[in-house]
Scaffold this motif. Sequence first.
Motif, PDB file in Angstrom:
ATOM      1  N   PHE A 146       5.019  47.913  15.333  1.00  0.00           N
ATOM      2  CA  PHE A 146       3.813  47.232  15.826  1.00  0.00           C
ATOM      3  C   PHE A 146       2.825  46.989  14.846  1.00  0.00           C
ATOM      4  CE2 PHE A 146      -0.498  47.919  17.051  1.00  0.00           C
ATOM      5  CZ  PHE A 146      -0.783  47.119  18.022  1.00  0.00           C
ATOM      6  N   THR A 191      -1.415  41.564  21.585  1.00  0.00           N
ATOM      7  CA  THR A 191      -0.493  41.216  22.401  1.00  0.00           C
ATOM      8  C   THR A 191       0.847  40.950  21.817  1.00  0.00           C
ATOM      9  OG1 THR A 191      -2.119  40.626  23.933  1.00  0.00           O
ATOM     10  CG2 THR A 191       0.086  39.986  24.158  1.00  0.00           C
ATOM     11  N   CYS A 251       2.439  44.130  20.123  1.00  0.00           N
ATOM     12  CA  CYS A 251       3.001  44.735  21.322  1.00  0.00           C
ATOM     13  C   CYS A 251       4.390  44.083  21.718  1.00  0.00           C
ATOM     14  CB  CYS A 251       2.314  44.648  22.582  1.00  0.00           C
ATOM     15  SG  CYS A 251       0.649  45.936  22.105  1.00  0.00           S
ATOM     16  N   SER A 294       3.738  48.320  25.430  1.00  0.00           N
ATOM     17  CA  SER A 294       2.542  47.891  26.341  1.00  0.00           C
ATOM     18  C   SER A 294       1.328  47.846  25.689  1.00  0.00           C
ATOM     19  CB  SER A 294       2.412  48.464  27.509  1.00  0.00           C
ATOM     20  OG  SER A 294       2.031  49.930  27.365  1.00  0.00           O
ATOM     21  N   ARG A 295       0.365  47.297  25.878  1.00  0.00           N
ATOM     22  CA  ARG A 295      -0.874  47.090  25.283  1.00  0.00           C
ATOM     23  C   ARG A 295      -1.648  48.638  25.458  1.00  0.00           C
ATOM     24  NH1 ARG A 295      -4.226  42.802  23.562  1.00  0.00           N
ATOM     25  NH2 ARG A 295      -5.775  43.837  25.008  1.00  0.00           N
ATOM     26  N   ALA A 343      -0.305  51.010  22.886  1.00  0.00           N
ATOM     27  CA  ALA A 343      -0.840  50.651  21.737  1.00  0.00           C
ATOM     28  C   ALA A 343      -2.349  51.122  21.646  1.00  0.00           C
ATOM     29  CB  ALA A 343      -0.977  49.135  21.350  1.00  0.00           C
TER      30      ALA A 343
END
Length: 145
Positions: free
Chosen positions: A16, A27, A30, A36-37, A40
Amino acid sequence: MARGRATVPTDTARVFIEALRNCGNVTEACRSADVSRDWAYDKRKADPAFAAQWEEALEIAIDSLEGEAWRRGRDGTEEYITSKDGIIYDADGRPVMQRKYSDTLLIKLLTAHRPEKFKDRAQIDHNVGDLAALMDAARKRARGE
């Protein structure tokens, strides 16, 4: 996306951060890390070291954009010369090129790095005192009083 995962390996965090460093977009980072956001942002909130790496990754991504702005503003980019009929070719059949520079990028960079010299100096003074009194005085002058 890995929305329901209880734990995510640290390799995922590295993927990431590396993706964020390269693209500057949460985005997209991710997607690259297959998280997923929510994951994160939750990890950033819970892990100060990860949050620091996140900020550093964004700084690196922004530095990359600034470097590209410098290059385009200072060195320009090669573009084909075209007419209504398409690309123009020289006598040897090669496309004719010209170098284009970005004055807008140059202005933005100079304003950012030398604001004391290049910032817009226009200022508006909103302190006009008693506006009603000023308007009355203007009306009287207009009537010749």
